[in-house]
Design an enzyme around this catalytic site. Structure first.
Site, PDB file in Angstrom:
ATOM      1  N   ASN A   1      -2.384   1.533  15.705  1.00 22.25           N
ATOM      2  CA  ASN A   1      -2.803   1.269  17.097  1.00 22.25           C
ATOM      3  C   ASN A   1      -3.128   2.607  17.733  1.00 22.25           C
ATOM      4  OD1 ASN A   1      -0.370   2.474  18.302  1.00 22.25           O
ATOM      5  ND2 ASN A   1       0.662   0.703  17.428  1.00 22.25           N
TER       6      ASN A   1
ATOM      7  N   GLY B   1      -4.549  -8.869  10.278  1.00 21.15           N
ATOM      8  CA  GLY B   1      -3.203  -9.387  10.546  1.00 21.15           C
ATOM      9  C   GLY B   1      -3.060  -9.700  12.020  1.00 21.15           C
ATOM     10  N   VAL B   2      -2.263  -8.919  12.705  1.00 24.24           N
ATOM     11  CA  VAL B   2      -2.009  -9.125  14.143  1.00 24.24           C
ATOM     12  C   VAL B   2      -3.309  -9.197  14.940  1.00 24.24           C
ATOM     13  CG1 VAL B   2      -1.074  -7.928  16.185  1.00 24.24           C
ATOM     14  CG2 VAL B   2       0.265  -8.067  14.078  1.00 24.24           C
TER      15      VAL B   2
ATOM     16  N   SER C   1      -7.341  -4.972  10.581  1.00 26.44           N
ATOM     17  CA  SER C   1      -7.539  -5.970  11.649  1.00 26.44           C
ATOM     18  C   SER C   1      -7.304  -7.411  11.230  1.00 26.44           C
ATOM     19  CB  SER C   1      -8.956  -5.878  12.255  1.00 26.44           C
ATOM     20  OG  SER C   1      -9.020  -4.821  13.186  1.00 26.44           O
TER      21      SER C   1
ATOM     22  N   ILE D   1       0.830  -1.221   0.000  1.00 26.57           N
ATOM     23  CA  ILE D   1       0.000   0.000   0.000  1.00 26.57           C
ATOM     24  C   ILE D   1       0.861   1.266   0.000  1.00 26.57           C
ATOM     25  CG2 ILE D   1      -0.272   0.317   2.516  1.00 26.57           C
ATOM     26  CD1 ILE D   1      -3.302   0.719   1.941  1.00 26.57           C
TER      27      ILE D   1
ATOM     28  N   GLY E   1       3.548  -4.774  10.808  1.00 29.67           N
ATOM     29  CA  GLY E   1       2.612  -4.878   9.692  1.00 29.67           C
ATOM     30  C   GLY E   1       2.574  -3.656   8.794  1.00 29.67           C
ATOM     31  N   VAL E   2       1.357  -3.333   8.367  1.00 26.91           N
ATOM     32  CA  VAL E   2       1.225  -2.202   7.436  1.00 26.91           C
ATOM     33  C   VAL E   2       1.580  -0.882   8.142  1.00 26.91           C
ATOM     34  CG1 VAL E   2      -1.260  -1.812   7.849  1.00 26.91           C
ATOM     35  CG2 VAL E   2      -0.263  -1.228   5.630  1.00 26.91           C
ATOM     36  N   ASP E   3       1.344  -0.823   9.427  1.00 29.48           N
ATOM     37  CA  ASP E   3       1.687   0.381  10.214  1.00 29.48           C
ATOM     38  C   ASP E   3       3.197   0.630  10.130  1.00 29.48           C
ATOM     39  OD1 ASP E   3       1.079   1.280  13.745  1.00 29.48           O
ATOM     40  OD2 ASP E   3       1.448   2.503  11.974  1.00 29.48           O
TER      41      ASP E   3
HETATM   42  N1  APR Z   1       0.667  -3.108   2.242  1.00 30.23           N
HETATM   43  C1  APR Z   1      -0.605  -3.610   2.282  1.00 30.23           C
HETATM   44  N2  APR Z   1      -1.036  -4.481   3.212  1.00 30.23           N
HETATM   45  C2  APR Z   1      -0.140  -4.858   4.151  1.00 30.23           C
HETATM   46  C3  APR Z   1       1.189  -4.381   4.192  1.00 30.23           C
HETATM   47  C4  APR Z   1       1.576  -3.473   3.175  1.00 30.23           C
HETATM   48  N3  APR Z   1       2.819  -2.958   3.116  1.00 30.23           N
HETATM   49  N4  APR Z   1       1.820  -4.957   5.263  1.00 30.23           N
HETATM   50  C5  APR Z   1       0.918  -5.761   5.853  1.00 30.23           C
HETATM   51  N5  APR Z   1      -0.257  -5.726   5.195  1.00 30.23           N
HETATM   52  C6  APR Z   1      -1.500  -6.437   5.474  1.00 30.23           C
HETATM   53  C7  APR Z   1      -1.396  -7.679   6.326  1.00 30.23           C
HETATM   54  O1  APR Z   1      -0.973  -8.792   5.537  1.00 30.23           O
HETATM   55  C8  APR Z   1      -2.849  -7.807   6.792  1.00 30.23           C
HETATM   56  O2  APR Z   1      -3.639  -8.472   5.800  1.00 30.23           O
HETATM   57  O3  APR Z   1      -2.324  -5.580   6.233  1.00 30.23           O
HETATM   58  C9  APR Z   1      -3.317  -6.354   6.900  1.00 30.23           C
HETATM   59  C10 APR Z   1      -3.438  -5.836   8.330  1.00 30.23           C
HETATM   60  O4  APR Z   1      -2.459  -6.461   9.145  1.00 30.23           O
HETATM   61  P1  APR Z   1      -1.674  -5.643  10.295  1.00 30.23           P
HETATM   62  O5  APR Z   1      -0.757  -4.688   9.660  1.00 30.23           O
HETATM   63  O6  APR Z   1      -1.108  -6.659  11.221  1.00 30.23           O
HETATM   64  O7  APR Z   1      -2.801  -4.793  11.022  1.00 30.23           O
HETATM   65  P2  APR Z   1      -3.897  -5.230  12.106  1.00 30.23           P
HETATM   66  O8  APR Z   1      -4.261  -6.659  12.010  1.00 30.23           O
HETATM   67  O9  APR Z   1      -4.980  -4.196  11.966  1.00 30.23           O
HETATM   68  O10 APR Z   1      -3.140  -5.016  13.492  1.00 30.23           O
HETATM   69  C11 APR Z   1      -2.818  -3.709  13.864  1.00 30.23           C
HETATM   70  O11 APR Z   1      -0.547  -4.271  14.276  1.00 30.23           O
HETATM   71  O12 APR Z   1       1.247  -3.317  13.267  1.00 30.23           O
HETATM   72  C12 APR Z   1       0.475  -3.294  14.384  1.00 30.23           C
HETATM   73  O13 APR Z   1       0.619  -1.016  15.134  1.00 30.23           O
HETATM   74  C13 APR Z   1      -0.239  -1.984  14.560  1.00 30.23           C
HETATM   75  O14 APR Z   1      -0.944  -2.508  16.778  1.00 30.23           O
HETATM   76  C14 APR Z   1      -1.380  -2.407  15.438  1.00 30.23           C
HETATM   77  C15 APR Z   1      -1.733  -3.781  14.903  1.00 30.23           C
END
Ligand code: APR
Length: 184
Positions: free
Chosen positions: A24, A125-126, A123, A11, A32-34
């Site tokens: 968060n 992912g983690v 949501s 993204i 992750g994406v953050d």
């Molecule tokens: N581009 C697009 N999608 C991505 C990318 C990227 N660069 N990196 C990860 N993803 C996808 C993951 O594969 C997943 O399908 O984004 C989706 C969301 O996953 P997470 O990033 O783990 O987010 P989430 O499940 O909402 O958990 C949020 O994780 O990173 C921490 O600070 C964040 O505490 C918060 C929690």
């Protein structure tokens, strides 16, 4: 042309008006994406996040809500930060909170004139939210919000891998069914 398009990839590379960050509540980065967004957006991005008012100590963006910052080093002009629910089995209002995330992000996008917008799988992912359910919620909320004409040119649902893209694609029919009223 359909408003919603599924795309595979990172993204942070997308040249859209706004990308959504699955953040968060502290809003100072994570994994992750953050983490990817914070790495790509550069140091000014972190500073901008620090300046976002704390709703209460340690919380800049309460779960279910959204905040916006510039994208700085990203191709996207804006980053809309939202905090999705942690999945605890579905009995704790997680679906409604995730729906609120999408609605609040869409509202902020409109307020800032963003006509192209990209969502990660918030949501999924983690935080452990089942991807199939999340995808239907995403499509349903975007479709409902966009019943108001001409708010967006395109909204991307971004899958980071093929599996997620397949889920995002296949959710279209289920979402449509959830929008149509039951036969009288
Ligand atoms: N581009 C697009 N999608 C991505 C990318 C990227 N660069 N990196 C990860 N993803 C996808 C993951 O594969 C997943 O399908 O984004 C989706 C969301 O996953 P997470 O990033 O783990 O987010 P989430 O499940 O909402 O958990 C949020 O994780 O990173 C921490 O600070 C964040 O505490 C918060 C929690």
């Amino acid at each position: 042309m359909d408003l919603i398009r599924v795309c595979l990839g990172d993204i942070t590379k997308l040249e859209v008006d706004a990308i959504v960050n699955a953040a968060n509540e502290l809003m100072l980065g994570g994994g992750g994406v953050d983490g990817a967004i914070h790495r790509a957006a550069g140091p000014q991005f972190y500073e901008a996040c620090e300046k976002v008012e704390q709703w209460r100590p340690g919380v800049r963006c309460p779960t279910g809500e959204a905040r916006i910052t510039p994208g700085f080093d990203l191709p996207a002009k804006w980053v809309i930060h939202t905090v999705g629910p942690v999945w605890h089995g579905g009995g704790y209002g997680e679906a409604n909170v995730l729906a609120n995330c999408y609605r609040n992000c869409l509202e902020l996008a409109v307020e800032h004139g963003a006509r192209t917008l990209a969502f990660p799988a918030i949501s999924c992912g983690v935080f452990g939210f089942p991807a199939e359910r999340a995808a239907v919620i995403a499509r349903r909320e975007i479709s409902c919000f966009s019943l108001v004409e001409d708010l967006f040119d395109e909204i991307l649902l971004v899958g980071y891998d093929e599996e997620m893209c397949d889920v995002l694609e296949s959710s279209a029919l289920k979402a449509a069914r959830s929008l149509t009223p039951p036969a009288a």
